[in-house]
Motif scaffolding. Structure first.
Motif, mmCIF file in Angstrom:
data_model
loop_
_atom_site.group_PDB
_atom_site.id
_atom_site.type_symbol
_atom_site.label_atom_id
_atom_site.label_comp_id
_atom_site.label_asym_id
_atom_site.label_seq_id
_atom_site.Cartn_x
_atom_site.Cartn_y
_atom_site.Cartn_z
ATOM 1 N N GLU A 1 -32.564 55.901 17.801
ATOM 2 C CA GLU A 1 -32.526 55.102 18.777
ATOM 3 C C GLU A 1 -32.658 55.183 20.301
ATOM 4 O O GLU A 1 -33.158 54.860 20.659
ATOM 5 C CB GLU A 1 -31.624 52.899 18.400
ATOM 6 C CG GLU A 1 -32.261 52.226 19.710
ATOM 7 C CD GLU A 1 -33.258 52.012 18.971
ATOM 8 O OE1 GLU A 1 -34.237 51.789 20.678
ATOM 9 O OE2 GLU A 1 -34.239 52.116 18.452
ATOM 10 N N GLU B 1 -27.406 55.744 13.016
ATOM 11 C CA GLU B 1 -28.954 54.871 13.256
ATOM 12 C C GLU B 1 -28.581 55.011 14.764
ATOM 13 O O GLU B 1 -30.261 54.671 15.564
ATOM 14 C CB GLU B 1 -29.140 53.088 12.740
ATOM 15 C CG GLU B 1 -29.497 53.333 11.383
ATOM 16 C CD GLU B 1 -28.873 51.804 10.982
ATOM 17 O OE1 GLU B 1 -27.915 51.433 11.305
ATOM 18 O OE2 GLU B 1 -29.294 51.856 9.659
ATOM 19 N N SER B 2 -28.264 54.566 15.845
ATOM 20 C CA SER B 2 -27.749 54.744 17.169
ATOM 21 C C SER B 2 -28.039 55.738 17.849
ATOM 22 O O SER B 2 -28.362 55.751 19.017
ATOM 23 C CB SER B 2 -26.738 53.808 17.740
ATOM 24 O OG SER B 2 -24.688 52.978 17.117
ATOM 25 N N THR C 1 -36.175 57.104 22.079
ATOM 26 C CA THR C 1 -36.169 55.926 23.181
ATOM 27 C C THR C 1 -35.556 56.647 24.531
ATOM 28 O O THR C 1 -36.630 55.957 25.571
ATOM 29 C CB THR C 1 -35.467 54.744 23.246
ATOM 30 O OG1 THR C 1 -33.880 54.822 23.303
ATOM 31 C CG2 THR C 1 -36.047 53.810 22.455
#
Length: 144
Positions: free
Chosen positions: A128, A124-125, A132
């Protein structure tokens, strides 16, 4: 809306590839994942000219044949592939492995968590950050 993040996972472990595919499937709208079981197969696929280049490569270190460091060196030595960010994904957190990866121009180094829940959090990190941080015109901006 930007297109999904394109990932390439290079790992000789079928179990690790399947686990990663399972985790990334939860984020199907955010990313697509292609896997290769060896560095040689990945380099052949990427160099074919037919493949869509990934936004990020996740690369295991401990593989038979070409290890991850050899694959990383080959990627960074290739004029068309050198700009693809490569994240080393390994069970090894040894300082010497981390230093070697960065010396060979890895973009980052991620030690695989042994806990499934922690691994999901890592993914997940990772998603993300790369969703971005990427250029929206990559890899199309690179001349073929």
């Amino acid at each position: 809306m930007t297109r999904p993040l394109r990932l390439l996972l290079i790992d000789d472990s079928l179990v690790d590839r399947q686990l990663a595919e399972e985790v990334f499937a939860e984020y199907a709208g955010l990313c697509t994942v292609r896997t290769c079981a060896s560095g040689t197969a990945a380099l052949e696929m990427l160099d074919s000219g037919q493949a869509t280049l990934p936004d990020v490569i996740l690369l295991d270190i401990n593989m038979p044949g070409m290890n991850g460091f050899e694959v990383l060196a080959a990627l960074k030595g290739h004029p068309r592939l050198a700009q693809i960010p490569v994240v080393m994904l390994s069970t090894s957190g040894h300082d010497s492995d981390v230093a070697r990866a960065y010396t060979l121009h890895a973009s980052s180094y991620l030690v695989k968590s042994v806990s499934f829940g922690d691994f999901v959090s890592q993914i997940e990190s990772f998603l993300e950050f790369w969703r971005t941080s990427r250029l929206t015109t990559w890899p199309e901006m690179i001349a073929r």
